[in-house]
Scaffold this motif. Structure first.
Motif, PDB file in Angstrom:
ATOM      1  N   LEU A 189       0.320  -1.839  -0.186  1.00  0.00           N
ATOM      2  CA  LEU A 189      -0.164  -0.360   0.018  1.00  0.00           C
ATOM      3  C   LEU A 189       0.975   1.069  -0.349  1.00  0.00           C
ATOM      4  CD1 LEU A 189      -2.770  -1.413   2.357  1.00  0.00           C
ATOM      5  CD2 LEU A 189      -3.133  -1.055   0.418  1.00  0.00           C
ATOM      6  N   ILE A 190      -0.055   2.715  -1.291  1.00  0.00           N
ATOM      7  CA  ILE A 190       1.464   3.626  -0.918  1.00  0.00           C
ATOM      8  C   ILE A 190       1.326   3.917   0.645  1.00  0.00           C
ATOM      9  CG2 ILE A 190       1.205   5.882  -1.515  1.00  0.00           C
ATOM     10  CD1 ILE A 190      -0.562   4.742  -3.758  1.00  0.00           C
ATOM     11  N   SER A 191       0.339   3.604   1.960  1.00  0.00           N
ATOM     12  CA  SER A 191       0.275   4.573   3.373  1.00  0.00           C
ATOM     13  C   SER A 191       1.444   3.660   3.585  1.00  0.00           C
ATOM     14  CB  SER A 191      -0.787   4.208   3.958  1.00  0.00           C
ATOM     15  OG  SER A 191      -1.010   2.587   3.957  1.00  0.00           O
ATOM     16  N   SER A 192       1.720   2.400   3.082  1.00  0.00           N
ATOM     17  CA  SER A 192       3.078   1.361   3.895  1.00  0.00           C
ATOM     18  C   SER A 192       4.259   2.381   3.877  1.00  0.00           C
ATOM     19  CB  SER A 192       3.214  -0.043   3.080  1.00  0.00           C
ATOM     20  OG  SER A 192       1.867  -0.060   3.461  1.00  0.00           O
ATOM     21  N   ALA A 193       4.345   3.357   2.813  1.00  0.00           N
ATOM     22  CA  ALA A 193       5.678   4.132   2.345  1.00  0.00           C
ATOM     23  C   ALA A 193       5.635   5.244   3.259  1.00  0.00           C
ATOM     24  CB  ALA A 193       5.570   4.258   1.174  1.00  0.00           C
ATOM     25  N   PHE A 194       4.764   5.501   4.441  1.00  0.00           N
ATOM     26  CA  PHE A 194       5.060   6.659   5.108  1.00  0.00           C
ATOM     27  C   PHE A 194       5.666   6.280   6.344  1.00  0.00           C
ATOM     28  CE2 PHE A 194       2.985   8.270   1.638  1.00  0.00           C
ATOM     29  CZ  PHE A 194       3.337  10.121   2.032  1.00  0.00           C
ATOM     30  N   TYR A 195       5.731   4.921   7.325  1.00  0.00           N
ATOM     31  CA  TYR A 195       5.991   4.380   8.359  1.00  0.00           C
ATOM     32  C   TYR A 195       7.043   4.802   8.821  1.00  0.00           C
ATOM     33  CZ  TYR A 195       5.819   0.816  11.626  1.00  0.00           C
ATOM     34  OH  TYR A 195       6.110   0.162  12.900  1.00  0.00           O
ATOM     35  N   PRO A 196       8.508   5.283   8.120  1.00  0.00           N
ATOM     36  CA  PRO A 196       9.464   5.607   9.057  1.00  0.00           C
ATOM     37  C   PRO A 196       7.893   7.415   9.400  1.00  0.00           C
ATOM     38  CG  PRO A 196       9.869   4.522   7.176  1.00  0.00           C
ATOM     39  CD  PRO A 196       8.839   4.862   6.528  1.00  0.00           C
ATOM     40  N   LEU A 197       7.614   7.638   8.833  1.00  0.00           N
ATOM     41  CA  LEU A 197       6.960   9.179   9.461  1.00  0.00           C
ATOM     42  C   LEU A 197       5.831   9.209  10.313  1.00  0.00           C
ATOM     43  CD1 LEU A 197       7.032  11.373   5.692  1.00  0.00           C
ATOM     44  CD2 LEU A 197       9.524  10.998   8.193  1.00  0.00           C
ATOM     45  N   LEU A 198       4.936   7.683   9.593  1.00  0.00           N
ATOM     46  CA  LEU A 198       3.642   8.302  10.306  1.00  0.00           C
ATOM     47  C   LEU A 198       4.187   6.799  11.627  1.00  0.00           C
ATOM     48  CD1 LEU A 198       1.027   8.847   7.838  1.00  0.00           C
ATOM     49  CD2 LEU A 198       2.302  10.076   9.387  1.00  0.00           C
ATOM     50  N   GLY A 199       5.035   6.081  11.569  1.00  0.00           N
ATOM     51  CA  GLY A 199       4.402   4.961  12.517  1.00  0.00           C
ATOM     52  C   GLY A 199       3.265   4.073  12.021  1.00  0.00           C
ATOM     53  N   ASP A 200       2.796   3.400  13.466  1.00  0.00           N
ATOM     54  CA  ASP A 200       1.652   2.696  13.640  1.00  0.00           C
ATOM     55  C   ASP A 200       0.079   3.628  12.882  1.00  0.00           C
ATOM     56  OD1 ASP A 200       3.141   0.693  13.879  1.00  0.00           O
ATOM     57  OD2 ASP A 200       2.417   0.807  15.965  1.00  0.00           O
ATOM     58  N   ARG A 201       0.551   4.812  12.676  1.00  0.00           N
ATOM     59  CA  ARG A 201      -0.236   5.624  12.153  1.00  0.00           C
ATOM     60  C   ARG A 201      -0.848   5.282  10.886  1.00  0.00           C
ATOM     61  NH1 ARG A 201       1.273  11.140  13.769  1.00  0.00           N
ATOM     62  NH2 ARG A 201       3.042  10.648  13.714  1.00  0.00           N
ATOM     63  N   VAL A 202      -0.434   4.795   9.761  1.00  0.00           N
ATOM     64  CA  VAL A 202      -0.523   4.314   8.495  1.00  0.00           C
ATOM     65  C   VAL A 202      -1.563   2.821   8.791  1.00  0.00           C
ATOM     66  CG1 VAL A 202       1.616   4.830   7.848  1.00  0.00           C
ATOM     67  CG2 VAL A 202       1.397   2.903   8.790  1.00  0.00           C
ATOM     68  N   TYR A 203      -2.082   2.518   9.934  1.00  0.00           N
ATOM     69  CA  TYR A 203      -2.860   2.040  10.236  1.00  0.00           C
ATOM     70  C   TYR A 203      -4.225   2.125  10.262  1.00  0.00           C
ATOM     71  CZ  TYR A 203       1.741  -1.681   9.407  1.00  0.00           C
ATOM     72  OH  TYR A 203       2.181  -1.827   9.748  1.00  0.00           O
ATOM     73  N   GLY A 204      -4.050   3.495  10.257  1.00  0.00           N
ATOM     74  CA  GLY A 204      -5.267   4.334  10.392  1.00  0.00           C
ATOM     75  C   GLY A 204      -6.143   5.181   9.524  1.00  0.00           C
TER      76      GLY A 204
ATOM     77  N   LEU B  43       3.817  12.794  -2.827  1.00  0.00           N
ATOM     78  CA  LEU B  43       5.313  12.572  -3.398  1.00  0.00           C
ATOM     79  C   LEU B  43       6.076  12.656  -2.404  1.00  0.00           C
ATOM     80  CD1 LEU B  43       3.798  12.165  -7.115  1.00  0.00           C
ATOM     81  CD2 LEU B  43       5.246  10.360  -5.824  1.00  0.00           C
ATOM     82  N   ILE B  44       5.861  14.246  -2.411  1.00  0.00           N
ATOM     83  CA  ILE B  44       7.025  14.861  -1.286  1.00  0.00           C
ATOM     84  C   ILE B  44       7.172  14.334  -0.334  1.00  0.00           C
ATOM     85  CG2 ILE B  44       7.504  17.162  -0.782  1.00  0.00           C
ATOM     86  CD1 ILE B  44       5.670  18.820  -2.480  1.00  0.00           C
ATOM     87  N   GLY B  45       6.297  13.768   0.269  1.00  0.00           N
ATOM     88  CA  GLY B  45       6.104  14.025   1.515  1.00  0.00           C
ATOM     89  C   GLY B  45       7.402  11.821   1.164  1.00  0.00           C
ATOM     90  N   LEU B  46       6.723  11.276   0.442  1.00  0.00           N
ATOM     91  CA  LEU B  46       7.917  10.092   0.138  1.00  0.00           C
ATOM     92  C   LEU B  46       8.989  10.489   0.589  1.00  0.00           C
ATOM     93  CD1 LEU B  46       5.193   7.407  -2.343  1.00  0.00           C
ATOM     94  CD2 LEU B  46       5.716   7.210  -0.261  1.00  0.00           C
ATOM     95  N   CYS B  47       9.187  11.496  -0.472  1.00  0.00           N
ATOM     96  CA  CYS B  47      10.826  11.332  -0.818  1.00  0.00           C
ATOM     97  C   CYS B  47      11.655  11.379   0.656  1.00  0.00           C
ATOM     98  CB  CYS B  47      11.181  12.469  -0.928  1.00  0.00           C
ATOM     99  SG  CYS B  47      10.495  12.758  -2.875  1.00  0.00           S
ATOM    100  N   PHE B  48      11.049  11.639   1.301  1.00  0.00           N
ATOM    101  CA  PHE B  48      11.689  11.915   2.781  1.00  0.00           C
ATOM    102  C   PHE B  48      11.025  10.568   3.922  1.00  0.00           C
ATOM    103  CE2 PHE B  48       9.868  16.585   2.163  1.00  0.00           C
ATOM    104  CZ  PHE B  48      11.599  17.178   2.616  1.00  0.00           C
ATOM    105  N   SER B  49      10.182  10.003   3.375  1.00  0.00           N
ATOM    106  CA  SER B  49      10.122   8.517   4.142  1.00  0.00           C
ATOM    107  C   SER B  49      11.048   7.571   3.758  1.00  0.00           C
ATOM    108  CB  SER B  49       9.245   8.178   3.734  1.00  0.00           C
ATOM    109  OG  SER B  49       8.418   6.590   4.881  1.00  0.00           O
ATOM    110  N   ILE B  50      11.775   7.974   1.630  1.00  0.00           N
ATOM    111  CA  ILE B  50      12.315   7.065   2.050  1.00  0.00           C
ATOM    112  C   ILE B  50      14.087   7.200   2.085  1.00  0.00           C
ATOM    113  CG2 ILE B  50      13.773   5.611  -0.532  1.00  0.00           C
ATOM    114  CD1 ILE B  50      11.003   6.833  -2.314  1.00  0.00           C
ATOM    115  N   LEU B  51      14.601   8.211   2.333  1.00  0.00           N
ATOM    116  CA  LEU B  51      15.769   8.598   3.147  1.00  0.00           C
ATOM    117  C   LEU B  51      15.796   8.250   3.974  1.00  0.00           C
ATOM    118  CD1 LEU B  51      17.998  10.307   1.659  1.00  0.00           C
ATOM    119  CD2 LEU B  51      17.396  12.639   2.708  1.00  0.00           C
TER     120      LEU B  51
END
Length: 549
Positions: free
Chosen positions: A172-187, A494-502
């Motif tokens: 899921l695209i939300s999974s890629a935000f785990y480093p920034l959002l933690g478990d909130r990606v499941y909410g 997409l901008i947020g994804l860049c920070f999460s990947i890094l």
């Protein structure tokens, strides 16, 4: 044989997205004129003039970030286990990327864009319909179709492949935000991200289907004398027929339907290019390719930062911002699809493959088709620039009419557009099924059918506004509007994804320059109520995936 995971839907994501999509279709049927008025007021009077700079600045940022990842020490990180090998051969991998990424667009704009710019050079850089205008036209066509769009796809695809296949997170695209959002990606936050991704996918795909239907309409007119420039109703019928075709293809699976169509697309596309290259102005095409590529590479940075404030506002809004928004709206489904077929490749291999290989194809494509049309214009053989200005869908067929064997080549072109229509749309339907099924790699068939139907209906609604006004130009404007509308919120994701990947890559252990290969699911925790990661078992991921397909 391993049984596929339960393909049950995510109720919050599926029903909200489905209800909103159905509401859009109903609004378009019952209040077409009011829908067009809202698009005009919100997009062309507010969003594009005031926030177009966001698309321009962020698009260059995505390109710079992808280049950084490819050349950094993270380039050795593999998208999966350290010893995994790619699922697909390189040829099939590139073919599927290309077909899903921009197949219809290349068919539609292959002649129309270079000749449109030649007749009205951007920023007044040359006199219309001159050799100088031709060079500027090809330079900006390359700018819109090469590195920038594929860098956007690379960011999305890399994030999904990394977190799904290396970290064991749901697809899921939300999974890629785990480093920034933690478990909130499941909410609720994560579900909102996935819902926005479905909207972007749906309407970005609808734009492409509408363009493809208009071009098929013109092909039928050129060959059989039916349809024509204003026969938008026939284009809607084409959408209905091909929607049924791509739903059937999508439900047959990646290895059966999509891969077969993608490979067929590649064969027919190469045949079309070879025909035009060998029978057309071969030397002129080679000169056009060389000079335009050099001009593009020499000016890519200043072109990347031109806005509507101090230049040609109509060109920037109607072409560059539209393209950047269109690519961003395509990013969710192309990214998910590219991630799905890229397991086992390193980040460096992934970025080079995704950004460079399709860009080279785009360079060759426009040099051959656009270069041939430019030669016809400069030599006075045919006034293709006027045709492109007044009827973009007919530009390619008008060019082919100047070559021998027009009838069979026109039929091949119609088939090619139809197959690009099917391959892009069925990939989008499968991806929307994944996003609404908690990232399941094999969503239920009925789920795929629902999203395929909504995509075709959305494309038909956009063209319906043009049919009511009796103008294909209005239909094209509606298609542009829906692409920009769906991309506006997603550019922030997409901008947020860049920070999460890094942030995630910085946590990778890279002893002695060799990336560690953490077990899937170990690197990131998962709460007890979260969906289980989707993984392939066994020593040979290709064999496992084929057995399930």
């Amino acid at each position: 044989m391993q049984r596929p995971a339960n393909p049950r839907i995510d109720p919050a994501v599926f029903w909200i997205a489905a209800f909103a999509s159905a509401a859009f279709v109903a609004w378009g049927i019952l209040g077409t004129e009011s829908l067009a008025a809202v698009f005009e007021a919100v997009l062309w009077s507010f969003l594009v003039p005031n926030f177009g700079w966001v698309f321009i600045l962020s698009s260059f940022g995505f390109l710079a970030f992808s280049v950084y990842l490819a050349f950094s020490r993270y380039g050795k990180v593999r998208l999966g286990g350290q010893d995994e090998q790619p699922e697909f051969s390189t040829v099939s991998w590139v073919a599927m990327m290309f077909s899903a990424g921009m197949g219809i667009g290349l068919m539609f704009f292959g002649v129309a864009e270079p000749l449109s710019h030649m007749g009205a050079p951007p920023f007044g850089l040359a006199e219309p319909n001159t050799r100088g205008a031709a060079q500027v036209a090809m330079q900006y066509t390359y700018f819109h179709w090469a590195f920038h769009p594929w860098a956007i796809y690379a960011i999305m695809g890399l994030a999904l492949a990394y977190f799904t296949f290396r970290k064991g997170m749901p697809n899921l695209i939300s999974s890629a935000f785990y480093p920034l959002l933690g478990d909130r990606v499941y909410g609720p936050i994560g579900k909102t991200i996935d819902t926005l991704a479905i909207f972007a996918t749906l309407f970005g795909s609808a734009t492409s289907l509408g363009l493809g239907a208009l071009q098929i309409n013109q092909g039928l007119n050129a060959v059989f004398g039916i349809g024509g420039r204003e026969a938008v109703g026939l284009a809607i019928v084409v959408i209905a027929v091909l929607t049924l075709a791509f739903v059937v293809s999508a439900t047959s699976g990646v290895h059966r339907g999509i891969q077969w169509i993608a490979n067929t697309n590649m064969v027919l596309a190469v045949f079309l290019l070879a025909f035009v290259f060998l029978l057309g102005p071969t030397v002129f095409i080679l000169n056009t390719f060389t000079e335009s590529l050099g001009a593009y590479l020499a000016n890519i940075i200043p072109m990347s930062f031109r806005t509507a404030s101090y230049g040609d506002s109509d060109f920037v809004s109607g072409w560059t911002i539209f393209y950047w928004a269109w690519w961003i709206s395509w990013a969710p489904f192309v990214g998910v699809f590219i991630a799905r077929i890229s397991r086992g490749r390193t980040i460096r291999e992934f970025v080079f493959g995704v950004v460079l290989a399709p860009s080279v194809v785009s360079f060759v494509w426009f040099a051959i088709l656009g270069g041939s049309a430019i030669d016809l214009q400069l030599t006075g053989t045919a006034n293709i620039a006027e045709i492109a200005a007044n009827n973009q869908p007919a530009a390619l067929f008008s060019t082919l009419q100047q070559f021998p064997l027009f009838l069979p080549m026109a039929l091949i072109t119609i088939i090619l557009v139809a197959l690009f229509f099917v391959s892009g749309a069925d990939a989008a339907s499968v991806v929307m099924g994944m996003l609404s099924s908690k990232g399941n790699l094999h969503p239920a068939r009925w789920n795929i059918i629902v999203w395929g139907t909504f995509t075709g209906a959305a494309a038909a609604i956009c063209l319906l506004s043009g049919a009511i006004q009796g103008s294909v130009d209005a239909a094209l404007l509606a298609l542009q509007s829906v692409a920009i509308a769906s991309a506006a919120p997603f550019v922030l994701i997409l901008i947020g994804l860049c920070f999460s990947i890094l942030k995630a890559l910085r946590a990778e252990r890279l002893p002695d320059g060799r990336p560690a290969a953490p077990e899937p699911g170990r690197a990131m925790s998962r709460p007890s109520g979260a969906p289980a990661p989707q993984r392939m078992s066994g020593q040979n991921p290709r064999r496992d995936d084929q057995s399930r397909a």
